[in-house]
Motif scaffolding. Structure first.
Motif, PDB file in Angstrom:
ATOM      1  N   VAL A 136     -52.787  18.395 -25.157  1.00  0.00           N
ATOM      2  CA  VAL A 136     -52.537  18.515 -26.650  1.00  0.00           C
ATOM      3  C   VAL A 136     -53.694  17.497 -27.319  1.00  0.00           C
ATOM      4  CG1 VAL A 136     -50.835  17.658 -28.360  1.00  0.00           C
ATOM      5  CG2 VAL A 136     -50.124  18.840 -26.337  1.00  0.00           C
ATOM      6  N   VAL A 137     -53.759  16.427 -27.016  1.00  0.00           N
ATOM      7  CA  VAL A 137     -54.694  15.364 -27.620  1.00  0.00           C
ATOM      8  C   VAL A 137     -56.058  15.870 -27.493  1.00  0.00           C
ATOM      9  CG1 VAL A 137     -55.528  13.062 -27.437  1.00  0.00           C
ATOM     10  CG2 VAL A 137     -53.250  13.477 -27.329  1.00  0.00           C
ATOM     11  N   SER A 139     -57.338  18.877 -26.994  1.00  0.00           N
ATOM     12  CA  SER A 139     -57.624  20.168 -27.665  1.00  0.00           C
ATOM     13  C   SER A 139     -57.760  19.672 -29.286  1.00  0.00           C
ATOM     14  CB  SER A 139     -56.444  21.240 -27.297  1.00  0.00           C
ATOM     15  OG  SER A 139     -55.353  20.937 -27.549  1.00  0.00           O
ATOM     16  N   ALA A 140     -56.949  18.811 -29.644  1.00  0.00           N
ATOM     17  CA  ALA A 140     -56.741  18.333 -31.201  1.00  0.00           C
ATOM     18  C   ALA A 140     -57.999  17.927 -31.501  1.00  0.00           C
ATOM     19  CB  ALA A 140     -55.597  17.648 -31.473  1.00  0.00           C
ATOM     20  N   GLY A 143     -60.976  20.146 -31.414  1.00  0.00           N
ATOM     21  CA  GLY A 143     -60.931  21.316 -32.425  1.00  0.00           C
ATOM     22  C   GLY A 143     -60.707  22.450 -31.620  1.00  0.00           C
ATOM     23  N   ASP A 145     -58.170  25.646 -29.399  1.00  0.00           N
ATOM     24  CA  ASP A 145     -56.570  25.939 -29.211  1.00  0.00           C
ATOM     25  C   ASP A 145     -56.029  25.195 -27.984  1.00  0.00           C
ATOM     26  OD1 ASP A 145     -56.614  27.480 -31.517  1.00  0.00           O
ATOM     27  OD2 ASP A 145     -57.053  29.332 -30.172  1.00  0.00           O
ATOM     28  N   THR A 146     -54.846  24.798 -27.996  1.00  0.00           N
ATOM     29  CA  THR A 146     -54.184  24.181 -26.636  1.00  0.00           C
ATOM     30  C   THR A 146     -53.877  25.209 -25.886  1.00  0.00           C
ATOM     31  OG1 THR A 146     -53.433  22.726 -28.232  1.00  0.00           O
ATOM     32  CG2 THR A 146     -52.513  22.612 -25.968  1.00  0.00           C
TER      33      THR A 146
END
Lengths: 261, 316
Positions: A136-137, A139-140, A143, A145-146
């Motif tokens: 999650v972290v 991919s965020a 930038g 998609d998870t």
């Protein structure tokens, strides 16, 4: 007359297995080396996750990448936990107390096996959680998609594979009953033997045909690859006979008969 | 009803019968039989390697016997449920995970036996290990501290029987005195104690009954009074050879005993007369109390001596 002679009471409740498992779990954490061995599992999982976020190209950043990065150190460390929980009784001679408080050694061995499996399952779930957080972290931050490309079934197969690896370590601990010897044997099993078998399979046709049936490492590969087919399950079964069930039985028989000094 | 029961009628708590353990062709324990009674401290005396530890390990179910058996209260150790609450065992105070704290070792045993954690504190207090010492790792314990911890571990489950292998080893004189009082009180409350030692002095101080073992065999057993009471006389002169001649000419056979003295079956009076008539000046003349046990023990140790234990045994 109340001169009742104190004698042995054979009607007292026996020590329940659940209590033994609790004690064995505690013994895995209550020494400095045991504590840091467990901590190192968590630390390695965290470092592997951070390394994935930093070094893996964005296009490839998906959950399975984190799972693999964390899974490899686990596969190496968990069997060591299982080995030490058995061999400590001999190497550190604590068996003198353990087997005096419970003269049924088979129960102690069983409690150790259950405790080791509990540690494996809990730490695998922990590693999946760390990996998910990283996914999650990561991919965020990057930038993208998870992407969740590991199903619950896949996770269960991976947990099973790690338990099998752990049980080989456990078996070697019971069979060899010496910390250094059992750890060396485990590394021979997981790093040297696959090389030898791979060489044999590459050069000998007959060996290539029987390898999946007798090579426990090789037979487990489908567990990391979406799950075994019926035939592959059978291969896990036959190879476990050679690499786990028979040697473990010999080891347990030796433990039951041997002298604790 | 008020009945005075002699000690012998209180029954027998530990029965060892025809116990034998062979390693290859070597008999470490050779047809050993003895009994331990409640209310008494039984001392198991023998030089190192005599078979004491092997016998005790067999009693605790850790070593399978080649022949014979050991029963506690008529029951085999393996058949006792939660044995730590009925028999306290200390086999080797150094057999501990060096990385655990003393308190943690007691906690593990208490958890196994299902005891309340308050027992751990009670036992630490009983063996005089301070709170600070109990949180140190056993690696940093002296042998005396390990022995105290081992005794705390043995007493943790409030057992009625104690089996202790060399518990006084490593204790200072004050520690041995402490252990004597502890075991004496324990026995007075009806407890049964079997403890081993390779030092005659320790056993003399602590035990009521003595079993002497050498080369795997029992060579003597009885109450302390019986074993220490030997007929005959111990005599010592400035000139030992003159004394020996005087005794020989008086028809008294004597043999060397202890440091420079002689022991004989004759009475002190006979020996005194023989010495006086030959004009030999005596330094010591007394009934040979304990000399028999000491000689027997020295003889045992001289064959199989592995360390300097003779001076300690002889100084008592």
């Amino acid at each position: 007359m109340s001169t009742a002679v104190a004698t042995i009471d054979t009607t007292r409740p026996a020590i329940p297995l659940s209590r033994l498992v609790k004690v064995e779990l505690r013994k895995m954490f209550d020494t400095r080396s045991g504590f840091w061995l467990m901590m190192s599992i968590g630390i390695v999982a965290t470092i592997a996750t951070i390394a994935c976020i930093i070094f893996v190209p964005n296009d490839n950043l998906e959950y399975s990448v984190f799972g693999t990065a964390i899974g490899v150190p686990f596969a190496i460390l968990l069997p060591v936990v299982a080995i030490l929980s058995v061999t400590g009784e001999w190497s550190q001679r604590t068996g003198l107390i353990t087997f005096t408080l419970l003269p049924h050694r088979g129960q102690v061995i069983l409690a150790k096996a259950i405790a080791a499996i509990i540690v494996a399952v809990v730490s695998m779930i922990f590693s999946f959680a760390v990996g998910a957080l990283g996914n999650v972290v990561g991919s965020a931050l990057n930038g993208v998609d998870t992407r969740w490309d590991v199903s619950v079934a896949d996770m269960l197969y991976i947990i099973l594979a790690n338990i099998l690896g752990l049980m080989v370590g456990f078996m070697l601990g019971v069979l060899i009953r010496n910390s250094a010897g059992a750890i060396v044997a485990y590394f021979v099993y997981s790093f040297v033997i696959p090389g030898i078998f791979g060489f044999l399979a590459a050069t000998q046709d007959w060996f290539e045909k029987i390898q999946p049936w007798i090579d426990f490492n090789d037979a487990q590969t489908p567990l990391f690859d979406g799950g075994p087919s019926g035939e592959q399950w059978a291969q896990i079964g036959t190879s476990s006979l050679i690499w786990f069930i028979i040697p473990l039985s010999l080891g347990v028989m030796a433990v039951l008969k041997s002298e604790v000094k | 009803m008020f009945v005075h029961l002699p000690a012998g009628r209180l029954g027998v708590m530990i029965t060892v019968e025809g116990l034998t353990k062979t390693y290859g062709g070597f008999k470490a324990v050779d047809n050993v039989s003895f009994e331990c009674r409640p209310g008494a401290v039984t001392g198991f005396l023998g030089p190192n390697g005599a078979g004491k530890s092997t016998t005790m390990r067999i009693m605790a179910g850790l070593t399978p016997a080649s022949a014979g058996e050991a029963r506690v209260g008529g029951v085999l150790y393996q058949d006792i449920p939660n044995p730590g609450t009925q028999i306290g065992v200390l086999l080797d105070a150094s057999a501990q995970h060096a990385g655990r704290t003393g308190r943690e070792i007691l906690t593990l045993s208490a958890l196994t036996m299902g005891l309340p954690m308050s027992r751990v504190d009670e036992m630490l207090k009983l063996v005089s290990l301070t709170a600070e010492e109990s949180t140190r790792r056993v690696r940093n314990y002296s042998l005396g501290m390990r022995q105290r911890l081992g005794i705390a571990n043995a007493l943790l489950g409030d057992p009625k029987i104690l089996i202790l292998d060399e518990p006084a080893n490593g204790l200072d004189p004050a520690g041995i005195h402490w252990m004597r009082s502890l075991l004496r009180e324990y026995a007075n409350r009806g407890g049964t104690v079997l403890l081993s030692s390779h030092l005659l002095h320790e056993i003399e101080v602590i035990a009521d009954e003595i079993i002497v073992i050498g080369n795997g065999r029992i060579v003597a057993q009885g109450t302390k009074a019986e074993l220490l009471q030997t007929a005959g006389t111990f005599v010592k002169a400035g000139d030992t050879s003159a004394l020996a001649n005087a005794l020989t000419s008086a028809g008294i056979t004597a043999s060397p005993s202890g440091d420079g003295g002689l022991r004989t079956e004759a009475t002190p009076e006979q020996v005194g007369k023989a010495a006086a008539s030959a004009g030999v000046a005596l330094i010591e003349l007394r009934p040979a109390e304990g000399a028999g046990l000491e000689e027997m023990f020295l003889e045992l140790t001289s064959d199989t001596q592995r360390e300097e234990i003779t001076p300690e045994g002889a100084q008592s």
